[in-house]
Design a protein around this motif. Structure first.
Motif: not given
Length: 402
Positions: A157-161, A169-171, A177-185, A192-194
Motif C-alpha cells: 500500500g505504499g507504506a514503505g514509501l 506507522l503505529y500499532d 512499526l519497524e521500518q521497511g515493513i511489507g504488506g503482511g505487517a 499513520i503519522d506523517w
C-alpha cells in the motif's frame, strides 16, 4: 518499393529490455531483407524502461543518476539487499533548467530484482522507492516528479514509501512499526503519522511539486479487482497469503483515511504498484496518467508512425491486463487511427485474441516456437525474437511486390 518498419515494443520482462527487443527484431528483419528501413523506438508504459524512454525524449538536458536504496526484500543485515537504482531528470521547457525527475518503481522495488524462489508478497516493501523519491526531491529546481508504477514486487500500500519519506506507522499500543515493513505487517497498523514528512526540509517538498503517477491499470486498492486479488499472485502470494494481504490493506486503508481525511481506495489506479498509488494520492494529491500515452507523446510517436508502412510491437506476455493500456494496445490504437498495420511479437499470450484485433493489432505471433521451460525461454529471448522477426519478414516478402 523499399519497406519502412517502425519497431516499437515494450521490454520482455526478466528477459530483454525494450532496446534489446528492438535490436533483435531489426537484426532478424535485416537478415530477411537488407533493403528494409527499420525505425527503432523502445517504449515503456510506466514500468521498466520508462526512465530510458523519457530521458531519450529530452536528450539535450537529460541527466542520469544512480542511488543505493533498500531493495524489495530486506533482512536488515548490513544492506545485503540494497540495490543501485537508476533514475533521471530533464528540462521540461526550452530554458534548459532541469525541473523534472523521472523514477521507476521497478528500479528500486521491482519484482525482477528478486529471484523467483525468494519472492515474498507479505514481506516485500516499497521503502526503496520512497528513498528514490527523497533523492529526487533534493534537485534544486524541481517542479515535477514522474513516477512509473509498473513492475513492483510489493503489496504494502505504499507504506514503505511513506516511511522512507518520514512517516511513522503505529500499532494499537502506539508502538512504531519497524521500518521497511511489507504488506503482511500492515495488519498491525492502527495509525499513520506523517508529521515527520512535513518536518523534513527535503521530504516536505513533495507537497509543493507536481507528482504524476504513470500506470497502465485502473484497479482500485481493495476488492475483487483490487491490488491483491489481481496482482499479488504474480508476486508470489498463495490464496492464504492473499487473504492476509487483503485484510492487512483494509486496515491500513482505514489508517490512511484517518490521516488524510478522505478515502482514495476506489480511485481508478489506486491499486497500482501494490497500492503505492493510493499512498501518494492520499499524501500529496498526486494524479494518475496513462503511462503509454505519456511516453508516446513525449517520443513524437505519431511523427514516426507517418513514415512507416508497418509497425511491429510486442511484450513478454499479452493477456486481459494488456487491454487496460499496455504498450501493444497503446501503439495499436494510434496505428489504427493512422491506417497502419500492426503485428505483435510476444513471449506468450493468454485468452482470445479477438479483443486485440479489435484494438488494431492485425496479428499476434509467439516468439517461442515449441515447448520450453520458462527459464530457458527467458535466456533465449534475443534468439527467439530475432528468428521470429526474420520468419515474419520472409513471409511478408512472398506477398509483397519485388
Amino acid at each position: 518499393m523499399a519497406l519502412t518498419v517502425l519497431i516499437a515494443p515494450d521490454s520482455f520482462k526478466e528477459s530483454l529490455s525494450a532496446l534489446a527487443v528492438c535490436e533483435a527484431i531489426s537484426a532478424g528483419i535485416q537478415r530477411a531483407d537488407p533493403d528494409v528501413t527499420c525505425l527503432s523506438l523502445p517504449l515503456a508504459d510506466g514500468g521498466e524502461g520508462t526512465v530510458d524512454a523519457l530521458l531519450a525524449a529530452h536528450a539535450d538536458s537529460a541527466q542520469r543518476y544512480q542511488s543505493w536504496v533498500q531493495g524489495p526484500i530486506s533482512n536488515n543485515d548490513d544492506d545485503v539487499n540494497s540495490v543501485c537504482a537508476s533514475w533521471g531528470a530533464f528540462s521540461s521547457t526550452d530554458n534548459g533548467v532541469v525541473d523534472t525527475a523521472v523514477i521507476e518503481t521497478a528500479a528500486a522495488s521491482g519484482l525482477a530484482l528478486v529471484a523467483a524462489q525468494q519472492r515474498d508478497a507479505l514481506a516485500a516493501s516499497s521503502y526503496g522507492t520512497g528513498q528514490l523519491l527523497r533523492e529526487a526531491l533534493k534537485l534544486p529546481q524541481l517542479k515535477h516528479i514522474v513516477l512509473g508504477l509498473g513492475g513492483s514486487a510489493s503489496s504494502d500500500g505504499g507504506a514503505g514509501l511513506l516511511q522512507a519519506l518520514g512517516a511513522v506507522l503505529y500499532d494499537d499500543d502506539e508502538q512504531p512499526l519497524e521500518q521497511g515493513i511489507g504488506g503482511g505487517a500492515l495488519a498491525r497498523c492502527a495509525r499513520i503519522d506523517w508529521q515527520g514528512i512535513y518536518d523534513d526540509p527535503i521530504s516536505s517538498r513533495i507537497f509543493s511539486v507536481d507528482v504524476e503517477l504513470l500506470c497502465d491499470v485502473s484497479n482500485p486498492l481493495l476488492g475483487e479487482q483490487g491490488s491483491v486479488a489481481v496482482f499479488a499472485p504474480q508476486k508470489g502470494a498463495n490464496s492464504q497469503q492473499q487473504a492476509q494481504l487483503e485484510a492487512a490493506l483494509t486496515r491500513y486503508n482505514q489508517a490512511l483515511v484517518q490521516a488524510c481525511g478522505r478515502d482514495v481506495c476506489d480511485i481508478p489506479g489506486a491499486g497500482a504498484a501494490g497500492g503505492i498509488a493510493a499512498a501518494l494520492l492520499a499524501l500529496c494529491q498526486a494524479h494518475i496518467s496513462g503511462g503509454i500515452d505519456r511516453v508516446l507523446a513525449q517520443l513524437n510517436f505519431d511523427r514516426l508512425l507517418q513514415q512507416a508502412d508497418l509497425v511491429i510491437t510486442g511484450e513478454g506476455r499479452i493477456d486481459s491486463q494488456s487491454l487496460q493500456g499496455k504498450v501493444p494496445i497503446g501503439v495499436a490504437q494510434r496505428a489504427q487511427q493512422a491506417g497502419k498495420p500492426v503485428i505483435a511479437l510476444v513471449g506468450a499470450y493468454q485468452g482470445e485474441l479477438s479483443a486485440f484485433y479489435e484494438q488494431g493489432i492485425s496479428a499476434v505471433f509467439s516468439v517461442v516456437d515449441g515447448p520450453a521451460e520458462l527459464s530457458q525461454a527467458l535466456r533465449s529471448g534475443a534468439v527467439n525474437v530475432s528468428r521470429c522477426a526474420e520468419n515474419l519478414m520472409r513471409s511478408l516478402r512472398l506477398a509483397l511486390p519485388h
